[in-house]
Design a protein around this motif. Structure first.
Motif, PDB file in Angstrom:
ATOM      1  N   LEU A 100      16.771  36.532 106.635  1.00  0.00           N
ATOM      2  CA  LEU A 100      16.029  36.183 105.425  1.00  0.00           C
ATOM      3  C   LEU A 100      15.620  37.468 104.703  1.00  0.00           C
ATOM      4  O   LEU A 100      15.075  38.384 105.319  1.00  0.00           O
ATOM      5  CB  LEU A 100      14.798  35.351 105.786  1.00  0.00           C
ATOM      6  N   ASN A 101      15.891  37.545 103.417  1.00  0.00           N
ATOM      7  CA  ASN A 101      15.505  38.731 102.644  1.00  0.00           C
ATOM      8  C   ASN A 101      14.534  38.349 101.536  1.00  0.00           C
ATOM      9  O   ASN A 101      14.182  37.184 101.346  1.00  0.00           O
ATOM     10  CB  ASN A 101      16.737  39.434 102.075  1.00  0.00           C
ATOM     11  N   VAL A 102      14.126  39.355 100.765  1.00  0.00           N
ATOM     12  CA  VAL A 102      13.097  39.139  99.758  1.00  0.00           C
ATOM     13  C   VAL A 102      13.597  38.239  98.627  1.00  0.00           C
ATOM     14  O   VAL A 102      12.802  37.513  98.005  1.00  0.00           O
ATOM     15  CB  VAL A 102      12.614  40.499  99.197  1.00  0.00           C
ATOM     16  N   PHE A 103      14.898  38.235  98.350  1.00  0.00           N
ATOM     17  CA  PHE A 103      15.411  37.375  97.298  1.00  0.00           C
ATOM     18  C   PHE A 103      15.255  35.903  97.670  1.00  0.00           C
ATOM     19  O   PHE A 103      14.993  35.055  96.810  1.00  0.00           O
ATOM     20  CB  PHE A 103      16.872  37.699  97.028  1.00  0.00           C
ATOM     21  N   GLY A 104      15.425  35.579  98.946  1.00  0.00           N
ATOM     22  CA  GLY A 104      15.179  34.210  99.394  1.00  0.00           C
ATOM     23  C   GLY A 104      13.728  33.823  99.232  1.00  0.00           C
ATOM     24  O   GLY A 104      13.409  32.700  98.827  1.00  0.00           O
ATOM     25  N   SER A 124      10.859  20.720  99.518  1.00  0.00           N
ATOM     26  CA  SER A 124      10.465  19.835 100.626  1.00  0.00           C
ATOM     27  C   SER A 124       9.046  20.135 101.061  1.00  0.00           C
ATOM     28  O   SER A 124       8.221  19.214 101.248  1.00  0.00           O
ATOM     29  CB  SER A 124      11.430  20.009 101.805  1.00  0.00           C
ATOM     30  N   ASP A 125       8.717  21.426 101.218  1.00  0.00           N
ATOM     31  CA  ASP A 125       7.362  21.810 101.633  1.00  0.00           C
ATOM     32  C   ASP A 125       6.334  21.466 100.560  1.00  0.00           C
ATOM     33  O   ASP A 125       5.221  21.015 100.870  1.00  0.00           O
ATOM     34  CB  ASP A 125       7.315  23.309 101.921  1.00  0.00           C
ATOM     35  N   ALA A 132      10.792  28.225  92.930  1.00  0.00           N
ATOM     36  CA  ALA A 132      10.873  26.767  92.952  1.00  0.00           C
ATOM     37  C   ALA A 132       9.485  26.153  93.067  1.00  0.00           C
ATOM     38  O   ALA A 132       9.182  25.133  92.432  1.00  0.00           O
ATOM     39  CB  ALA A 132      11.749  26.327  94.124  1.00  0.00           C
ATOM     40  N   TRP A 133       8.625  26.744  93.864  1.00  0.00           N
ATOM     41  CA  TRP A 133       7.241  26.258  94.031  1.00  0.00           C
ATOM     42  C   TRP A 133       6.494  26.314  92.702  1.00  0.00           C
ATOM     43  O   TRP A 133       5.808  25.361  92.329  1.00  0.00           O
ATOM     44  CB  TRP A 133       6.548  27.120  95.097  1.00  0.00           C
ATOM     45  N   SER A 134       6.635  27.459  91.981  1.00  0.00           N
ATOM     46  CA  SER A 134       5.929  27.611  90.704  1.00  0.00           C
ATOM     47  C   SER A 134       6.459  26.633  89.664  1.00  0.00           C
ATOM     48  O   SER A 134       5.691  26.101  88.847  1.00  0.00           O
ATOM     49  CB  SER A 134       6.071  29.045  90.186  1.00  0.00           C
ATOM     50  N   LEU A 135       7.771  26.359  89.669  1.00  0.00           N
ATOM     51  CA  LEU A 135       8.347  25.417  88.709  1.00  0.00           C
ATOM     52  C   LEU A 135       7.830  24.002  88.959  1.00  0.00           C
ATOM     53  O   LEU A 135       7.547  23.255  88.014  1.00  0.00           O
ATOM     54  CB  LEU A 135       9.871  25.451  88.800  1.00  0.00           C
ATOM     55  N   ALA A 136       7.665  23.638  90.212  1.00  0.00           N
ATOM     56  CA  ALA A 136       7.123  22.316  90.537  1.00  0.00           C
ATOM     57  C   ALA A 136       5.691  22.180  90.041  1.00  0.00           C
ATOM     58  O   ALA A 136       5.285  21.126  89.532  1.00  0.00           O
ATOM     59  CB  ALA A 136       7.202  22.085  92.051  1.00  0.00           C
ATOM     60  N   ILE A 147      15.293  27.401  98.208  1.00  0.00           N
ATOM     61  CA  ILE A 147      14.842  26.510  97.127  1.00  0.00           C
ATOM     62  C   ILE A 147      14.685  25.084  97.653  1.00  0.00           C
ATOM     63  O   ILE A 147      13.687  24.393  97.358  1.00  0.00           O
ATOM     64  CB  ILE A 147      15.842  26.563  95.957  1.00  0.00           C
ATOM     65  N   ASN A 148      15.648  24.623  98.427  1.00  0.00           N
ATOM     66  CA  ASN A 148      15.549  23.277  99.008  1.00  0.00           C
ATOM     67  C   ASN A 148      14.336  23.138  99.911  1.00  0.00           C
ATOM     68  O   ASN A 148      13.599  22.142  99.851  1.00  0.00           O
ATOM     69  CB  ASN A 148      16.827  22.954  99.789  1.00  0.00           C
TER      70      ASN A 148
END
Length: 770
Positions: free
Chosen positions: A270-274, A54-55, A281-285, A49-50
């Protein structure tokens, strides 16, 4: 000309000033994040999410809004998570809360229903965790299985912290059942212990089928080898994440940053939940920016004072409805694939079918909304389910799909039988696998029947037997207690009556039998009449018909009778007489041919005649009729038979005796029974009896199983594949009756003197031909 360097410098300076002004005018939007930060998945989600924010703002620096994360730790406790959510809403006034994945199960479990249908499994037992995560799948899974005709006979619910004894207790119950298809929905923390105990109890051997939801299958890559070894042969569906350059780039960056922030954790992937957390987070922004407002105010919900949990102070965002609307309409291609929300839940467009073998998972196909199950994503589904996938290796290292049920270990199928079991044996032999069973006769120690067929069926209902087979009729009252297979015999109630041998006495006068007395007299009169007509028309002009009266009479009669063998020699000169002779010769030809055919039939074919032709004849004549105790009695009463005219019987031998006695000797003139029973009577006593139409509608014979037994469906399918012709021929074939009358001299044409008349008649006919 101005210096280009100065122009470039001025433009760069202007851009930096504008960017600084934009940064000073951005709107900060508080967003809550509630994760279990003691769990690696929680740390992975927070890290993603962080990095997402940032991206996102690095590539969207011109956006006016900025999400500010307010993180809380749920500490693996639902109550703590709920309290944290209230605190974020009331105190921090967050516009949204990002939490752990809660439900992709709605779209996921519909694929599980497709699997049950593909392998023709009619029942499955779900095994879930006893919390909201486990209970949330219940309505979706139930609906999905019912849609494909499968049912859930039992549901296992395990506590999140279940002990080995609690798990063994539930698995022992499953081992005593016939069902062998299980659907597991729980996180790996409980799933690892479940499969370890299942393997210990022998439930990961051949004949079992295990399907896991994405709650476990999405973690395959992070599980240790011991857990994978316990899951050999398990089938599952997992969210499909396409490999892209962006994903590869992010995975490398994430790995470095995660190790920096969590140096104490090693071997974390890294898994699919990450990836879902990153895309969320991208969609919320994006959605917050689309709301297009400068203030995100709150208002009190006006809940009565004194409410528990501090709900009386709860406030809601005035921009909330619009934010929800924008989130629902947000579509983009993220790291996890196509991103979209349905009912505020993340939807995965494609799924991958995986099979656990050897040291990890093995992809065997995909599911897409457009093409369903396919071997490759770029192919279309034009074949059956099994052909659309790669080879599946099931528990026990076998490639043969489990049948979905099995007789409990050490047990046999207890089958109650009243009569012969040839059909049941044939059905069992048609299966590609063996089924242990044992027959239990429905009889008392002295060999007599232990009761009626209703009593027999009720024993299955009580659970004393698994099934009842034989001549059991499908009846409405019996269907309340058991399930019937499809019928294996024709249905109907028929009537059988005795036959009378209508063969003529084998005497010298047998040649007179083809015609009745009336026809003989009529034929003789016409011979005389035709001779008289010809004489009237010819004696005046034809010398052959002249002479003394006696000679004229003899000539006329001779001429008429000689036409029977076409031996007339007198000439006919009158046209009228010729017309009469031609007409008469045609009539004689018909008579002779009819006589020859009828006489041959009398000498060569046994003549049988029914004593009774229909039900009305029995009713009008007050005849006695027989029946086998059962529902046939009610049918006879409906037809109008009185109680004193009905005679019961229990065996074919008893029926034969009653029919031989007849109504006059307190026997019966006809019998009513189900068609298969009467066929057996005809096959036993050959030509003594015959069936008479019409056939009354009735239910047919079938096998009876316990209510809800999955064996009903499998036996029904097997009955459809079984050839009943050989069985019917064995019991109902009347081939043995064909020579029953071989000793009758009427069947021996060479030795019978009665054929001489026919031979002489034919000889005269040929000798008379010119």
């Amino acid at each position: 000309m101005e210096n280009p360097t100065n122009i470039t410098f001025l433009l760069l300076l202007f851009f930096r000033i504008s960017l600084a002004l934009a940064q000073n005018t951005t709107i900060s939007i508080n967003v809550g994040v509630i994760l279990d930060l003691d769990n690696p998945d929680g740390k992975i989600g927070l890290s993603c999410i962080n990095m997402a924010l940032s991206d996102f703002y690095a590539s969207h620096a011109y956006y006016r809004t900025r999400l500010v994360l307010r993180t809380r730790d749920s500490s693996k406790d639902v109550v703590v998570a709920a309290a944290a959510a209230l605190e974020l809403i009331n105190s921090v006034q967050v516009q949204a809360i990002i939490g752990p994945e809660s439900s992709m199960q709605a779209s996921f479990v519909t694929k599980l229903g497709d699997k049950a249908q593909a392998f023709q499994w009619s029942e499955a037992v779900p095994i879930t965790v006893d919390n909201e995560f486990g209970k949330g799948i219940i309505p979706y899974l139930t609906t999905a299985l019912q849609a494909v005709g499968a049912r859930i006979p039992y549901w296992v619910v395990l506590p999140q912290m279940a002990t080995a004894d609690q798990i063994d207790e539930e698995l022992d119950k499953l081992m005593k059942m016939q069902i062998r298809v299980f659907i597991v929905h729980m996180l790996p923390s409980l799933g690892t212990r479940l499969f370890a105990r299942a393997k210990e109890l022998g439930m990961m051997d051949e004949g079992f089928a295990w399907i896991v939801t994405n709650a476990i299958s999405n973690y395959y890559c992070t599980l240790d080898s011991s857990f994978i070894d316990n899951m050999q042969g398990v089938l599952g569906l997992k969210a499909y994440v396409p490999d892209t350059k962006d994903l590869e780039n992010f995975r490398g960056r994430w790995q470095k940053r995660f190790q920096q922030d969590n140096s104490t954790l090693s071997s974390v992937s890294l898994n699919v939940f990450g990836l879902w957390a990153y895309d969320a987070a991208w969609s919320l922004a994006i959605a917050v920016e689309k709301v297009n407002t400068t203030t995100f105010n709150f208002k009190n919900m006006n809940i009565s004072a004194g409410s528990s949990a501090g709900l009386d102070r709860l406030e809601i965002s005035q921009s909330g409805p619009k934010l929800v609307q924008e989130l629902s309409s947000t579509r983009f291609i993220g790291l996890s694939g196509d991103f979209s929300l349905l009912d505020r839940q993340l939807q995965s467009s494609n799924f991958q079918v995986v099979n656990v073998n050897d040291n990890g998972e093995r992809g065997i196909g995909y599911w897409t909304p457009q093409n369903g199950l396919v071997r490759n994503l770029n192919s279309k589904n034009t074949s059956t389910f099994i052909d659309s996938l790669g080879p599946v290796i099931w528990p026990g290292a076998t490639t043969s799909a489990p049948k979905g049920w099995q007789i409990p270990t050490g047990g046999k199928l207890k089958v109650l039988v009243p009569v012969k079991t040839d059909v049941f044996n044939a059905v069992i032999k048609s299966w590609p696998y063996s089924v242990p069973y044992e027959f239990h006769p429905f009889a008392n120690p002295n060999g007599e029947s232990a009761g009626s067929y209703n009593d027999l069926v009720y024993q299955v209902f009580l659970g004393k037997y698994d099934a009842a087979v034989g001549d059991i009729t499908i009846r409405a009252n019996r269907s309340l207690h058991v399930d019937f297979t499809i019928p294996y015999t024709e249905s109907g109630i028929s009537m059988v009556v005795p036959t009378t041998d209508n063969n003529v006495p084998k005497s010298t006068w047998v040649f007179l039998k083809p015609f009745t007395l009336e026809l003989w007299v009529t034929s003789g009169c016409f011979f005389i009449f035709v001779g008289f007509v010809v004489w009237v028309l010819e004696h005046r002009i034809n010398d052959d018909f002249r002479g003394p009266p006696r000679q004229q009479m003899g000539t006329s009669l001779w001429y008429s009778f000689s036409t029977m063998v076409f031996a007339q020699r007198e000439r006919v000169v009158s046209n009228m007489a010729r017309f009469v002779v031609i007409t008469w010769c045609f009539v004689v030809l018909i008579l002779t041919q009819s006589y020859t055919a009828s006489f041959s039939s009398i000498l060569t074919v046994q003549q049988l005649q029914k004593n009774v032709t229909d039900v009305n004849q029995l009713l009008k004549g007050g005849k006695n009729v027989g029946y086998q105790p059962g529902f046939v009695l009610g049918t006879l009463k409906q037809l109008g038979f009185q109680e004193d005219k009905l005679r019961g019987y229990n065996t074919i031998e008893e029926l034969n005796e009653l029919l031989q006695l007849g109504t006059e000797n307190n026997g019966i003139s006809a019998a009513f029974d189900e068609t298969p029973y009467l066929k057996l009577l005809l096959a036993t006593y050959c030509s003594k009896y015959t069936m008479v139409q019409p056939t009354f509608n009735a239910d047919a014979f079938a096998f009876a199983f316990q209510k809800g037994s999955l064996l009903t469906r499998y036996f029904s399918d097997a009955i459809e594949r079984t050839d009943m012709t050989k069985i019917e021929k064995k019991w109902f074939d009347r081939a043995g009756c064909s020579n029953s009358n071989s000793g009758d001299p009427s069947n021996n044409l060479i030795s019978s003197p009665h054929i001489c008349c026919d031979v002489l008649l034919r000889a005269q006919t040929h000798l008379a031909e010119p």
